[in-house]
Design a protein around this motif. Structure first.
Motif, short mmCIF file in Angstrom:
data_model
loop_
_atom_site.label_atom_id
_atom_site.label_comp_id
_atom_site.label_asym_id
_atom_site.label_seq_id
_atom_site.Cartn_x
_atom_site.Cartn_y
_atom_site.Cartn_z
N ILE A 119 12.56 36.55 -102.33
CA ILE A 119 13.04 36.55 -100.94
C ILE A 119 13.88 35.31 -100.69
CG2 ILE A 119 12.31 36.38 -98.53
CD1 ILE A 119 9.95 38.13 -99.16
N ASN A 120 15.03 35.51 -100.06
CA ASN A 120 15.97 34.44 -99.74
C ASN A 120 15.57 33.79 -98.42
OD1 ASN A 120 18.14 32.79 -99.23
ND2 ASN A 120 19.71 34.37 -99.46
N LEU A 121 14.77 32.72 -98.49
CA LEU A 121 14.28 32.07 -97.27
C LEU A 121 15.39 31.37 -96.48
CD1 LEU A 121 10.85 30.63 -98.51
CD2 LEU A 121 11.28 32.73 -97.23
N PRO A 122 16.37 30.72 -97.13
CA PRO A 122 17.46 30.13 -96.34
C PRO A 122 18.21 31.17 -95.51
CG PRO A 122 17.43 29.15 -98.51
CD PRO A 122 16.45 30.28 -98.54
N ARG A 123 18.39 32.37 -96.04
CA ARG A 123 19.08 33.42 -95.27
C ARG A 123 18.28 33.77 -94.01
NH1 ARG A 123 22.34 37.97 -96.46
NH2 ARG A 123 23.40 36.54 -97.88
N LEU A 124 16.95 33.89 -94.15
CA LEU A 124 16.10 34.18 -92.99
C LEU A 124 16.16 33.04 -91.98
CD1 LEU A 124 12.89 35.69 -94.66
CD2 LEU A 124 14.80 36.89 -93.62
N ALA A 125 16.23 31.80 -92.50
CA ALA A 125 16.29 30.64 -91.61
C ALA A 125 17.61 30.62 -90.84
CB ALA A 125 16.12 29.35 -92.41
N PHE A 126 18.72 30.94 -91.52
CA PHE A 126 20.01 30.99 -90.84
C PHE A 126 19.99 31.96 -89.66
CE2 PHE A 126 22.30 29.31 -94.71
CZ PHE A 126 22.89 28.25 -94.05
N GLU A 127 19.33 33.09 -89.87
CA GLU A 127 19.36 34.16 -88.87
C GLU A 127 18.23 34.02 -87.84
OE1 GLU A 127 19.34 37.66 -91.28
OE2 GLU A 127 21.39 37.35 -92.00
N SER A 128 17.51 32.89 -87.87
CA SER A 128 16.40 32.70 -86.94
C SER A 128 16.72 31.70 -85.83
CB SER A 128 15.15 32.22 -87.70
OG SER A 128 14.78 33.18 -88.66
N ASN A 129 17.95 31.20 -85.84
CA ASN A 129 18.41 30.31 -84.77
C ASN A 129 17.48 29.11 -84.56
OD1 ASN A 129 20.32 29.60 -82.83
ND2 ASN A 129 19.23 30.65 -81.17
N LYS A 130 17.02 28.53 -85.70
CA LYS A 130 16.16 27.34 -85.70
C LYS A 130 14.82 27.56 -84.98
CE LYS A 130 19.65 23.84 -86.53
NZ LYS A 130 20.09 22.48 -86.31
N ASP A 131 14.42 28.83 -84.87
CA ASP A 131 13.13 29.16 -84.26
C ASP A 131 12.14 29.44 -85.40
OD1 ASP A 131 10.91 30.41 -83.14
OD2 ASP A 131 12.09 31.32 -81.53
N GLU A 132 11.21 28.49 -85.62
CA GLU A 132 10.30 28.59 -86.76
C GLU A 132 9.38 29.80 -86.66
OE1 GLU A 132 6.18 28.23 -87.84
OE2 GLU A 132 6.83 27.19 -86.01
N THR A 133 8.93 30.15 -85.46
CA THR A 133 8.05 31.30 -85.28
C THR A 133 8.79 32.60 -85.60
OG1 THR A 133 6.89 30.11 -83.52
CG2 THR A 133 6.54 32.50 -83.64
N TYR A 134 10.03 32.68 -85.11
CA TYR A 134 10.84 33.87 -85.38
C TYR A 134 11.16 33.98 -86.88
CZ TYR A 134 14.70 37.22 -84.91
OH TYR A 134 15.51 38.32 -85.02
N PHE A 135 11.36 32.82 -87.52
CA PHE A 135 11.62 32.79 -88.96
C PHE A 135 10.46 33.41 -89.73
CE2 PHE A 135 10.72 30.15 -92.81
CZ PHE A 135 11.73 30.64 -93.62
N ARG A 136 9.23 33.03 -89.38
CA ARG A 136 8.06 33.58 -90.09
C ARG A 136 7.87 35.05 -89.78
NH1 ARG A 136 3.42 31.64 -88.66
NH2 ARG A 136 4.04 30.33 -86.90
N ALA A 137 8.22 35.45 -88.55
CA ALA A 137 8.11 36.87 -88.18
C ALA A 137 9.10 37.71 -89.00
CB ALA A 137 8.39 37.04 -86.68
N ARG A 138 10.31 37.18 -89.21
CA ARG A 138 11.30 37.88 -90.03
C ARG A 138 10.85 37.97 -91.49
NH1 ARG A 138 16.37 38.95 -88.32
NH2 ARG A 138 17.10 38.84 -90.47
N LEU A 139 10.19 36.91 -91.97
CA LEU A 139 9.65 36.92 -93.33
C LEU A 139 8.61 38.03 -93.48
CD1 LEU A 139 9.12 35.76 -96.17
CD2 LEU A 139 7.61 34.06 -95.10
N ALA A 140 7.73 38.15 -92.48
CA ALA A 140 6.70 39.19 -92.52
C ALA A 140 7.31 40.59 -92.51
CB ALA A 140 5.75 39.02 -91.33
#
Length: 722
Positions: free
Chosen positions: A478-499
């Protein structure tokens, strides 16, 4: 006196102005003398007959076709294209062209001295084509070069059968599509009709009628001619001969099949876009990634190949040293065909315990066995690794003989495919550190780990200490930097996208497990199927790999590399582990999360660099890939304690990741054997598992690696350094 081509062309200019009455090729049996016919009717009938007499010659029809597709043309150009290339044929060509000019089927532009087809000529050509098409239809004499290496008479019913059988089209629709395809085949007048061309036409017609789902089922998998030619032309990347070319070609076909017809569309799209990476897609549905197998059980019981590998010598239950070592090399070579990444061999020391009285002989025979077994399969850029797991604290003499045999093998092998995994759970690393340091100095592969762990840091996922067989499927990253880019610096949203991304990824891995199990049961992997009771006794774990965790948390989400930032990093892993456990329970599978090496790391960095700007994700770092696991600098390790920040963080991640963490001990290429030895011993005190790596220069021309060099090989002076 002979005429030149210029004279013939001049004659044609003059003849083109002559009256049609000068034509002398008139049917002697014509009945236009009938006094009942009028003058206009008589003239028209005569004109039609003359045009038909022109059509009677294939040469003249060819001239019309050439002018229709390539004209206007000069006399010389037309003559050459029409196939009249010798001087002897000049008169014959002039005769045919004169006929066409007289009947106004071809015209000459005198100012440009170029010939063109007239509207009447186009009409005649169209009529000739229709007559040909009808005659072909009625005679049925069109032939197809099939993909089964045969030439068969064209039969439209075969298209209908294919549409119904392969594409599941309703019969009425299949007949309608076939009729349109058949008309196109006759219209295009192709001279090289192949099964592939017919399939292209079918797919084109299906798309035009809006039947994309049927077209996808009927699509032909394969390589463009240009790609095949490029593979043959660029052989620098092929180091195992024709087998390499065949492997690469076959894998491209099966990889395309995987992405278009096997994987769910959302997973395939995630791979292609760079959210996910699937390693070795060419063999994804066929063989597992890593196999942990007890080699002692396999060899002592005898290997049953059944009706497979009939050209391989049968391996009976082995008792004597000669039998064991010869069986060992065959089993390693065969097992390597059934895993894409690694075979981990357990029970190696126990296999030779009874032969401790003949250690010199054992050492020599093992060296030979390793050398023979190193011709393993190559399903990716590097060959399938074979790792021999040695548990320290057992039979010390046997362990040292195995290590010495391995050192001898490494010395004669530029890039060894076989490696060692040292398990120091019940012994001391210092007992073998000198020999291991020497092995690393000449380019050997060694991993230090407790428990069943691969050289990539992947654990076997089994609760048993040493099961008969364990298999891991770890091909999805899984490309975590890509998920981080698309999460607008929102850590909770980042983890939700990972899930959210993990769920379809794991569902596809469960599908992969089923596909491999089915194919193995049917005999694709005979050693797994017949000798290890694969379906009954093995444990299979699905492992998802996280790539670029540091870049995602520190560079993109904006956290500092301090306690607070590392807590977020840990929370991301805990989220992945929790989601994996829940999804695993739902699927009935063991799911684990890892951080290890993958070729997807460089691909992710490249794709993200193109999408967001190179430095946006790598934060001006020099590397062209994302972080994978943990890297410890060997030159600094002596200053560390268990509480030192890099070590404590490493051990914390090791506990969180239930699928394994690759910890790399990076050794300087100029380090001496004594320095390597000290670094290994110190690292073993600090972390439960690590992989020492040292870059060794190898000559790509002669394979020399006996000493470190930079610019050119000291033996053959080649500048090609690997």
């Amino acid at each position: 006196m002979k005429q030149t081509e210029e004279d013939l062309e001049l004659d044609l200019d003059v003849d083109a102005d002559l009256d049609d009455d000068s034509e002398i090729d008139i049917d002697l049996d014509d009945d236009d003398s009938d006094p009942k016919r009028g003058g206009i009717l008589q003239s028209t009938s005569k004109r039609v007959r003359m045009i038909f007499s022109v059509m009677a010659s294939p040469n003249r029809i060819d001239i019309l076709r050439i002018l229709n597709s390539k004209g206007p043309l000069t006399y010389s150009e037309l003559k050459s294209l029409a196939g009249f290339k010798s001087k002897k044929e000049s008169g014959k060509f002039a005769y045919h062209l004169r006929k066409l000019l007289r009947q106004s089927l071809v015209a000459l532009n005198k100012s440009e001295r170029r010939y063109t087809i007239t509207n009447l000529g186009k009409l005649v050509l169209s009529l000739a084509r229709q007559i040909e098409e009808r005659s072909i239809i009625e005679s049925g004499k069109m032939y197809v070069r099939t993909s089964s290496e045969s030439i068969e008479e064209f039969n439209s019913h075969k298209i209908i059968q294919s549409l119904v059988r392969e594409g599941s089209l309703p019969l009425e629709l299949a007949q309608k599509i076939t009729e349109e395809v058949e008309n196109r085949i006759y219209k295009y007048q192709t001279t090289y009709l192949t099964g592939a061309l017919i399939r292209e036409m079918v797919n084109s017609v299906l798309l035009e009628h809006g039947h994309e789902e049927y077209r996808n089922k009927l699509a032909r998998l394969g390589l463009p001619v240009y790609d095949v030619q490029e593979m043959i032309s660029n052989l620098d990347d092929v180091d195992n001969g024709a087998e390499g070319l065949l492997f690469n070609t076959g894998q491209k076909v099966f990889a395309e099949h995987l992405l278009t017809n096997v994987l769910p569309k959302d997973v395939a799209d995630s791979h292609l876009s760079g959210d996910l990476h699937i390693s070795n897609p060419g063999v994804w549905s066929m063989i597992p990634d890593t196999i942990f197998v007890n080699i002692k059980e396999l060899i002592e019981d005898g290997v049953d190949l059944g009706g497979k590998y009939l050209d391989v010598s049968r391996i009976p239950a082995s008792k004597q040293l000669d039998e064991i070592t010869s069986s060992l090399s065959v089993v390693i070579a065969l097992l390597s065909k059934e895993a894409s990444q690694e075979i981990v061999l357990d029970g190696f020391v126990a296999l030779f315990t009874k032969h401790s009285k003949s250690l010199p002989e054992l050492e020599q025979k093992l060296t030979d066995a390793f050398a023979t077994a190193s011709t393993t399969s190559k399903y990716n850029k590097t060959s399938t690794n074979v790792s021999i797991r040695l548990q320290l604290g057992t039979d010390t003499k046997i362990i040292h003989s195995i290590i010495n045999a391995y050192k001898n093998y490494v010395a004669i092998t530029p890039i060894p495919k076989i490696g060692l995994i040292i398990d120091a759970d019940k012994g001391k690393v210092s007992d073998v550190s000198q020999a291991v340091a020497e092995i690393l100095s000449i380019g050997g592969k060694v991993m230090f780990a407790k428990g069943q762990t691969s050289s990539y840091g992947i654990t076997n996922g089994s609760t048993k200490a040493s099961g008969p067989l364990s298999i891991t499927l770890q091909s999805v990253s899984i490309n975590l930097p890509r998920l981080a880019f698309e999460s607008n610096k929102d850590e909770t949203y980042f983890r939700a996208r990972l899930a959210l991304l993990m769920k379809p990824a794991l569902a596809s891995m469960a599908l992969r497990k089923k596909e491999i199990s089915d194919l193995t049961r049917r005999g694709l992997n005979p050693i797994l199927a017949k000798n290890t009771q694969y379906m009954q006794r093995s444990s299979v774990s699905l492992v998802v790999n996280l790539v670029g965790l540091k870049e995602a948390v520190f560079n993109i989400l904006g956290f500092q590399d301090n306690k607070e930032g590392r807590d977020i990093l840990h929370k991301v892993i805990e989220t992945a582990v929790d989601v994996g456990a829940k999804k695993g329970k739902e699927l009935g599978d063991t799911v684990a999360i890892s951080m290890t090496e993958t070729e997807g790391s460089g691909r992710f960095a490249t794709l993200d660099g193109e999408k967001y700007g190179k430095n946006s994700s790598l934060n001006s770092m020099d590397a062209d890939f994302y972080s994978q696991g943990i890297v410890i600098n060997a030159s600094e390790v002596s200053d560390y304690t268990n509480k030192s920040e890099p070590i404590s963080e490493c051990n914390k991640l090791s506990k969180l990741l239930n699928g394994g963490l690759l910890v790399t001990l990076d050794i300087d290429k100029d380090a001496k054997v004594e320095d390597i030895k000290k670094s290994i011993e110190k690292a073993s005190e600090l972390t439960p598992a690590f992989k020492p790596t040292r870059h060794t220069a190898i000559c790509g021309e002669c394979g020399f690696k006996d000493e470190q060099f930079d610019d050119k090989c000291p033996k053959c002076k080649s500048p090609y350094v690997v």
